[in-house]
Scaffold this motif. Structure first.
Motif, PDB file in Angstrom:
ATOM      1  N   VAL A  78      28.194  20.492  85.206  1.00  0.00           N
ATOM      2  CA  VAL A  78      27.603  21.514  86.279  1.00  0.00           C
ATOM      3  C   VAL A  78      28.692  22.557  86.463  1.00  0.00           C
ATOM      4  CG1 VAL A  78      26.821  21.938  88.626  1.00  0.00           C
ATOM      5  CG2 VAL A  78      25.978  19.838  87.128  1.00  0.00           C
ATOM      6  N   GLY A  79      28.352  23.719  86.576  1.00  0.00           N
ATOM      7  CA  GLY A  79      28.954  24.725  86.955  1.00  0.00           C
ATOM      8  C   GLY A  79      28.429  25.678  87.977  1.00  0.00           C
ATOM      9  N   SER A  80      28.974  26.847  88.106  1.00  0.00           N
ATOM     10  CA  SER A  80      28.395  27.804  89.234  1.00  0.00           C
ATOM     11  C   SER A  80      27.766  28.912  88.454  1.00  0.00           C
ATOM     12  CB  SER A  80      29.254  27.947  90.085  1.00  0.00           C
ATOM     13  OG  SER A  80      28.953  28.788  91.265  1.00  0.00           O
ATOM     14  N   HIS A  81      26.557  29.513  88.982  1.00  0.00           N
ATOM     15  CA  HIS A  81      26.187  30.597  88.289  1.00  0.00           C
ATOM     16  C   HIS A  81      26.209  31.730  89.339  1.00  0.00           C
ATOM     17  CE1 HIS A  81      23.283  33.849  86.610  1.00  0.00           C
ATOM     18  NE2 HIS A  81      23.223  32.787  85.621  1.00  0.00           N
ATOM     19  N   THR A  82      26.849  33.005  88.973  1.00  0.00           N
ATOM     20  CA  THR A  82      27.004  34.012  89.807  1.00  0.00           C
ATOM     21  C   THR A  82      25.739  34.565  90.677  1.00  0.00           C
ATOM     22  OG1 THR A  82      26.765  35.616  88.204  1.00  0.00           O
ATOM     23  CG2 THR A  82      29.131  34.765  88.593  1.00  0.00           C
ATOM     24  N   GLU A  83      24.607  34.195  90.317  1.00  0.00           N
ATOM     25  CA  GLU A  83      23.286  34.800  90.864  1.00  0.00           C
ATOM     26  C   GLU A  83      22.427  33.596  91.658  1.00  0.00           C
ATOM     27  OE1 GLU A  83      21.585  36.861  87.693  1.00  0.00           O
ATOM     28  OE2 GLU A  83      22.598  38.709  88.017  1.00  0.00           O
ATOM     29  N   SER A  84      22.860  32.439  90.917  1.00  0.00           N
ATOM     30  CA  SER A  84      21.844  31.479  91.215  1.00  0.00           C
ATOM     31  C   SER A  84      22.500  30.295  91.808  1.00  0.00           C
ATOM     32  CB  SER A  84      20.885  31.098  90.334  1.00  0.00           C
ATOM     33  OG  SER A  84      21.672  30.411  88.984  1.00  0.00           O
ATOM     34  N   GLY A  85      23.794  30.008  91.963  1.00  0.00           N
ATOM     35  CA  GLY A  85      24.562  28.954  92.473  1.00  0.00           C
ATOM     36  C   GLY A  85      24.755  27.966  91.217  1.00  0.00           C
ATOM     37  N   THR A  86      24.401  26.622  91.789  1.00  0.00           N
ATOM     38  CA  THR A  86      24.739  25.395  90.920  1.00  0.00           C
ATOM     39  C   THR A  86      23.971  25.652  89.597  1.00  0.00           C
ATOM     40  OG1 THR A  86      25.129  23.968  92.836  1.00  0.00           O
ATOM     41  CG2 THR A  86      24.743  23.003  90.879  1.00  0.00           C
ATOM     42  N   TYR A  87      24.609  25.312  88.540  1.00  0.00           N
ATOM     43  CA  TYR A  87      23.775  25.546  87.233  1.00  0.00           C
ATOM     44  C   TYR A  87      24.600  24.653  86.355  1.00  0.00           C
ATOM     45  CZ  TYR A  87      22.399  28.318  82.990  1.00  0.00           C
ATOM     46  OH  TYR A  87      21.693  28.866  82.000  1.00  0.00           O
ATOM     47  N   GLY A  88      23.698  23.509  85.698  1.00  0.00           N
ATOM     48  CA  GLY A  88      24.051  22.626  84.924  1.00  0.00           C
ATOM     49  C   GLY A  88      23.480  22.828  83.566  1.00  0.00           C
ATOM     50  N   GLN A 112      28.273  33.650  84.221  1.00  0.00           N
ATOM     51  CA  GLN A 112      28.033  35.270  84.524  1.00  0.00           C
ATOM     52  C   GLN A 112      26.687  35.769  84.560  1.00  0.00           C
ATOM     53  OE1 GLN A 112      30.362  37.318  86.302  1.00  0.00           O
ATOM     54  NE2 GLN A 112      28.582  38.550  86.356  1.00  0.00           N
ATOM     55  N   GLY A 113      26.193  36.104  85.709  1.00  0.00           N
ATOM     56  CA  GLY A 113      24.786  36.526  85.528  1.00  0.00           C
ATOM     57  C   GLY A 113      24.876  37.814  84.836  1.00  0.00           C
ATOM     58  N   TYR A 114      23.880  38.882  84.620  1.00  0.00           N
ATOM     59  CA  TYR A 114      23.539  40.007  84.237  1.00  0.00           C
ATOM     60  C   TYR A 114      22.264  40.630  84.645  1.00  0.00           C
ATOM     61  CZ  TYR A 114      21.219  38.690  79.862  1.00  0.00           C
ATOM     62  OH  TYR A 114      20.308  38.366  79.165  1.00  0.00           O
ATOM     63  N   ASP A 115      22.366  41.793  84.798  1.00  0.00           N
ATOM     64  CA  ASP A 115      21.132  42.654  85.054  1.00  0.00           C
ATOM     65  C   ASP A 115      20.440  43.075  83.615  1.00  0.00           C
ATOM     66  OD1 ASP A 115      19.140  44.548  85.868  1.00  0.00           O
ATOM     67  OD2 ASP A 115      20.621  45.479  87.312  1.00  0.00           O
ATOM     68  N   GLN A 116      19.588  42.470  83.419  1.00  0.00           N
ATOM     69  CA  GLN A 116      18.824  42.552  82.025  1.00  0.00           C
ATOM     70  C   GLN A 116      18.088  43.946  81.996  1.00  0.00           C
ATOM     71  OE1 GLN A 116      16.506  39.338  81.429  1.00  0.00           O
ATOM     72  NE2 GLN A 116      14.613  40.329  82.614  1.00  0.00           N
ATOM     73  N   ALA A 117      17.523  44.386  82.950  1.00  0.00           N
ATOM     74  CA  ALA A 117      16.919  45.845  82.838  1.00  0.00           C
ATOM     75  C   ALA A 117      18.028  46.869  82.731  1.00  0.00           C
ATOM     76  CB  ALA A 117      16.124  45.815  84.112  1.00  0.00           C
ATOM     77  N   ARG A 118      19.195  46.634  83.279  1.00  0.00           N
ATOM     78  CA  ARG A 118      20.164  47.675  83.393  1.00  0.00           C
ATOM     79  C   ARG A 118      20.808  47.738  81.928  1.00  0.00           C
ATOM     80  NH1 ARG A 118      23.779  51.056  85.595  1.00  0.00           N
ATOM     81  NH2 ARG A 118      25.901  50.930  85.066  1.00  0.00           N
ATOM     82  N   TRP A 119      21.209  46.455  81.305  1.00  0.00           N
ATOM     83  CA  TRP A 119      21.398  46.294  79.958  1.00  0.00           C
ATOM     84  C   TRP A 119      20.461  47.275  79.005  1.00  0.00           C
ATOM     85  CZ3 TRP A 119      24.474  41.888  77.566  1.00  0.00           C
ATOM     86  CH2 TRP A 119      25.454  41.483  78.335  1.00  0.00           C
ATOM     87  N   ALA A 120      19.148  46.808  78.991  1.00  0.00           N
ATOM     88  CA  ALA A 120      18.188  47.685  78.349  1.00  0.00           C
ATOM     89  C   ALA A 120      18.329  49.004  78.351  1.00  0.00           C
ATOM     90  CB  ALA A 120      16.733  47.169  78.586  1.00  0.00           C
ATOM     91  N   GLN A 121      18.585  49.622  79.630  1.00  0.00           N
ATOM     92  CA  GLN A 121      18.850  51.021  79.944  1.00  0.00           C
ATOM     93  C   GLN A 121      19.983  51.559  79.359  1.00  0.00           C
ATOM     94  OE1 GLN A 121      18.619  52.257  83.993  1.00  0.00           O
ATOM     95  NE2 GLN A 121      18.362  54.279  83.540  1.00  0.00           N
ATOM     96  N   VAL A 122      20.844  50.920  79.823  1.00  0.00           N
ATOM     97  CA  VAL A 122      22.368  51.623  79.602  1.00  0.00           C
ATOM     98  C   VAL A 122      22.610  51.489  78.119  1.00  0.00           C
ATOM     99  CG1 VAL A 122      24.921  51.114  79.859  1.00  0.00           C
ATOM    100  CG2 VAL A 122      23.292  51.155  81.913  1.00  0.00           C
ATOM    101  N   LEU A 123      22.591  50.343  77.376  1.00  0.00           N
ATOM    102  CA  LEU A 123      22.553  50.012  76.015  1.00  0.00           C
ATOM    103  C   LEU A 123      21.459  50.736  74.991  1.00  0.00           C
ATOM    104  CD1 LEU A 123      23.666  46.360  76.320  1.00  0.00           C
ATOM    105  CD2 LEU A 123      25.120  48.480  76.153  1.00  0.00           C
ATOM    106  N   ASP A 124      20.672  51.185  75.797  1.00  0.00           N
ATOM    107  CA  ASP A 124      19.441  52.203  75.075  1.00  0.00           C
ATOM    108  C   ASP A 124      18.850  51.247  74.053  1.00  0.00           C
ATOM    109  OD1 ASP A 124      17.752  54.095  73.934  1.00  0.00           O
ATOM    110  OD2 ASP A 124      19.157  55.421  73.213  1.00  0.00           O
TER     111      ASP A 124
END
Length: 162
Positions: free
Chosen positions: A123-133, A76-88
């Motif tokens: 190898v797995g699958s990243h929700t934002e970048s595809g193939t991810y090992g 799972q990917g995540y929006d790091q800028a959003r985390w910084a804002q929402v989690l203050d």
């Protein structure tokens, strides 16, 4: 492109030494500059440290999913800028965040050092970048704290020249 065992071990060593470098850089940040942002949309030293704790805990889970799940894991990917804002991030204490970085890295380094060639090939699958090992993971996180240490150095320089 696969890494040789020597190249992989060098990246594991970089990964393991990241917290010491990061902590040494944090020690250079003037206390009054911890929550100072060098520009709009840029993170303060405090926010960088808290981000690293969140990033490292995500990384901790990601490598374990890659190694241990029977079926192709979804990372799972995540929006790091959003985390910084929402989690203050400024409202969260940075000291336990740094302790989290150190603990998670130590715990994960032990895993990395005993992974088999077969596990490194997972190898797995990243929700934002595809193939991810597992090797993609290692290349990313071996450099992660080094990159943020450089970011802190830039913040310190900007603080000094304001």
């Amino acid at each position: 492109m696969p890494l040789s065992r020597t190249e992989r071990e060098a990246l594991i060593d970089r990964y393991a030494s990241g917290p010491a470098l990061f902590k040494a850089t944090i020690a250079k940040v003037p206390q009054e500059a911890f929550q100072w942002r060098p520009a709009p949309g840029k993170w303060s030293a405090h926010e960088v440290i808290v981000h690293c704790a969140d990033s490292e805990t995500n990384a901790h889970a990601r490598i374990r999913y890659l190694v241990a799940e029977e079926r192709t894991p979804v990372i799972q990917g995540y929006d790091q800028a959003r985390w910084a804002q929402v989690l203050d991030y400024h409202s969260l204490p940075w000291e336990p965040a740094l302790a989290t970085v150190e603990a998670v890295r130590a715990n994960t380094t032990a895993l990395l050092k005993r992974m088999t060639d077969e596990q490194w090939a997972r190898v797995g699958s990243h929700t934002e970048s595809g193939t991810y090992g597992a090797l993609d993971w290692l290349k990313t996180y071996a450099e992660h704290l080094e990159g943020h240490a450089r970011q802190l150095e830039r913040n310190i320089a900007a603080w000094g020249s304001r």
